[in-house]
Write a protein that holds these residues in place. Structure first.
Motif, short mmCIF file in Angstrom:
data_model
loop_
_atom_site.label_atom_id
_atom_site.label_comp_id
_atom_site.label_asym_id
_atom_site.label_seq_id
_atom_site.Cartn_x
_atom_site.Cartn_y
_atom_site.Cartn_z
N TYR A 257 0.84 -1.20 0.00
CA TYR A 257 0.00 0.00 0.00
C TYR A 257 0.87 1.25 0.00
CZ TYR A 257 -3.82 3.20 0.94
OH TYR A 257 -4.73 4.23 0.83
N LEU A 258 1.92 1.24 0.77
CA LEU A 258 2.83 2.39 0.78
C LEU A 258 3.45 2.61 -0.59
CD1 LEU A 258 4.60 1.84 4.22
CD2 LEU A 258 2.85 3.55 3.65
N ILE A 259 3.74 1.51 -1.28
CA ILE A 259 4.30 1.62 -2.62
C ILE A 259 3.28 2.24 -3.57
CG2 ILE A 259 5.07 0.30 -4.64
CD1 ILE A 259 6.38 -1.69 -2.69
N VAL A 260 2.04 1.76 -3.52
CA VAL A 260 1.03 2.29 -4.45
C VAL A 260 0.78 3.77 -4.19
CG1 VAL A 260 -1.00 1.60 -3.10
CG2 VAL A 260 -1.21 1.87 -5.54
N GLU A 352 -17.72 7.00 5.50
CA GLU A 352 -17.15 8.32 5.25
C GLU A 352 -15.73 8.46 5.78
OE1 GLU A 352 -19.74 11.53 6.33
OE2 GLU A 352 -21.49 10.57 5.41
N LEU A 353 -15.38 7.71 6.82
CA LEU A 353 -14.02 7.80 7.34
C LEU A 353 -13.01 7.33 6.31
CD1 LEU A 353 -12.29 8.56 9.78
CD2 LEU A 353 -12.42 6.18 10.53
N ARG A 354 -13.43 6.49 5.38
CA ARG A 354 -12.53 5.99 4.34
C ARG A 354 -12.29 7.01 3.22
NH1 ARG A 354 -11.52 0.56 4.30
NH2 ARG A 354 -11.23 0.60 2.03
N LEU A 355 -13.06 8.09 3.23
CA LEU A 355 -12.95 9.11 2.19
C LEU A 355 -11.93 10.17 2.56
CD1 LEU A 355 -16.73 9.61 1.40
CD2 LEU A 355 -15.10 8.16 0.18
N ARG A 356 -11.39 10.82 1.54
CA ARG A 356 -10.40 11.87 1.77
C ARG A 356 -10.97 13.01 2.63
NH1 ARG A 356 -5.72 13.07 -1.63
NH2 ARG A 356 -4.72 14.94 -0.79
N GLY A 379 -1.17 9.55 15.60
CA GLY A 379 -0.82 9.92 14.23
C GLY A 379 -1.69 9.27 13.17
N LEU A 380 -2.86 8.80 13.56
CA LEU A 380 -3.76 8.12 12.63
C LEU A 380 -4.77 9.08 12.00
CD1 LEU A 380 -4.47 4.89 14.72
CD2 LEU A 380 -2.69 5.26 13.00
N THR A 394 -4.78 9.88 8.21
CA THR A 394 -3.46 10.12 7.65
C THR A 394 -3.06 8.90 6.84
OG1 THR A 394 -2.39 9.12 9.58
CG2 THR A 394 -2.79 11.50 9.65
N LEU A 395 -1.88 8.93 6.21
CA LEU A 395 -1.41 7.76 5.48
C LEU A 395 -1.30 6.56 6.42
CD1 LEU A 395 -0.34 6.27 3.05
CD2 LEU A 395 1.91 7.31 3.44
N ARG A 396 -0.72 6.78 7.60
CA ARG A 396 -0.63 5.69 8.57
C ARG A 396 -2.02 5.23 8.98
NH1 ARG A 396 0.32 5.34 14.36
NH2 ARG A 396 1.22 3.29 14.82
N GLY A 397 -2.93 6.17 9.10
CA GLY A 397 -4.30 5.82 9.45
C GLY A 397 -4.97 4.97 8.38
#
Length: 410
Positions: A257-260, A352-356, A379-380, A394-397
């Motif tokens: 996922y970090l790569i994508v 909705e939490l999954r949305l930007r 940091g989530l 966040t990305l970590r989240g």
């Protein structure tokens, strides 16, 4: 076999909805999902409600054939018109999924769309999508779809590596999805998606990067990337259980996922949902956004799910049973549930939490607000958005999205 339907109360034979379901309908978008349950072969990881020709033999006969399927969908669209009554809303989105919709003749997909246009009308900017397997279309087929009103197509690429495609039992060859994107553009499609899967047993980081590079190089304006989920009862699950191939690994999924995220961001794609990236707002899948934001949609076809005004229902699964119900003038609905205000609140947080844009903190209960505070400290969640009253991953989240969601709805 495909997953089972949920429990619920019986669906009325005429498909009638409670009167409150259409209260305020004019303020909500309306979309259609058309399910085509046919596949040439079953992919080893697939748990969808799909059927090959051999699986339909002796289980519905001619009722379950592809040849009269467009007519059956047309009948359910007419049932939708009767059920929704004088609802004046034009349809904002149509999504044809499966299965492999493009196993049907292009004329059948156009006919299904025409039924929606005739009964409801389409918004001027309606998004009309079909899924397609790369080996089930050619330039002429795509041109016929475009001329018939389709303006978005989603190809199942999954991987650019042959050994990965083999594990997934995909029938197309590497390079074919990229060629399909070019053919779709030539046919006049402005919006094209490629679906990718990461974490397949035997896939390496280099394999995954090669798949991303190939997808980006093809020039779509949307890419979906999903972690492989091994569903119980699938051929892939049986192979893993027998020890033929290794189980997928959560840490590998996180690395991929970090790569994508890194590769797609550098290529000009922005995430707008945890598993979806687009080059612009116009390139987003607006039909999926309709689901994620709790709007109204009618799902036509065997096993399809619908939601209108807090009422959710689902159709019988088997194509033969579906055809029989429509042939007898009955709703093909197998069951339904009427969502409470609390059900709808929880679903808004879940989706909705999954949305930007995230979810309003005001939707959380006390325990959820406390969990959001802890997620912020870990940091989530994004600090700026939190101060503005929203929970945004966040990305970590995003890597831990399912866990964060569970905490916020508890």
């Amino acid at each position: 076999m495909p997953s089972v339907l949920p429990d619920g109360e019986p669906m009325p034979e005429d498909g009638a909805l409670p009167a409150h379901a259409l209260d305020g309908a004019g303020e909500r978008p309306l979309g259609f999902y058309l399910h085509v349950p046919y596949c040439a072969t079953r992919c080893g990881y697939c748990d969808f409600n799909t059927y090959t020709a051999s699986e339909l033999r002796g289980a519905g006969g001619v009722l379950a054939s592809r040849e009269n399927y467009a007519g059956q969908i047309t009948e359910e669209v007419r049932l939708a018109r009767k059920t929704l009554g004088d609802d004046p809303r034009p349809v904002q989105t149509v999504f044809v999924g499966g299965g492999t919709p493009t196993l049907l003749p292009a004329a059948d997909l156009v006919r299904m769309l025409a039924a929606i246009r005739d009964e409801f009308g389409l918004a001027d900017d309606a998004e009309i999508t079909t899924e397609a397997n790369p080996d089930s279309v050619d330039p002429a087929y795509l041109a016929e779809l475009r001329a018939g009103g389709y303006n978005r197509v989603s190809f199942g690429m999954q991987s650019a590596r042959q050994h990965v495609l083999k594990i997934l039992d995909r029938s197309h060859t590497p390079g074919r999805p990229e060629a399909c994107v070019a053919e779709a553009h030539a046919a006049g499609f402005d919006h094209v998606n490629l679906d990718l899967i990461y974490g397949t047993p035997g896939e390496t980081d280099d394999d995954w990067r090669a798949s991303l590079d190939a997808a980006i190089g093809a020039g779509p304006d949307h890419i979906s990337a999903y972690a492989l989920i091994v569903e119980e009862g699938t051929q892939l699950a049986r192979r893993i259980r027998r020890g033929e191939i290794p189980m997928t690994d959560d840490d590998v999924h996180a690395d991929r996922y970090l790569i994508v995220e890194d590769v797609l961001t550098q290529a000009g794609f922005d995430w707008y949902e945890v598993s979806n990236w687009a080059t612009s707002e116009a390139g987003r899948c607006h039909h999926n956004e309709l689901y994620w934001r709790g709007a109204d949609w009618w799902g036509a076809g065997p096993g399809a799910h619908s939601h209108v005004g807090g009422v959710r229902w689902w159709n019988v699964k088997h194509p033969g049973a579906y055809a029989a119900a429509l042939g007898e003038g009955r709703s093909p609905g197998a069951g339904r549930e009427i969502l409470t205000d609390e059900d709808r609140r929880v679903e808004r947080v879940l989706l909705e939490l999954r949305l930007r844009e995230g979810v309003e903190l005001g939707l959380l209960k006390t325990a959820g607000r406390e969990a959001a505070g802890r997620a912020l400290g870990d940091g989530l969640l994004d600090a700026g958005a939190y101060e503005a009253g929203r929970a945004v991953l966040t990305l970590r989240g995003r890597l831990l999205a399912d866990a964060v969601v569970r905490d916020l709805v508890d």
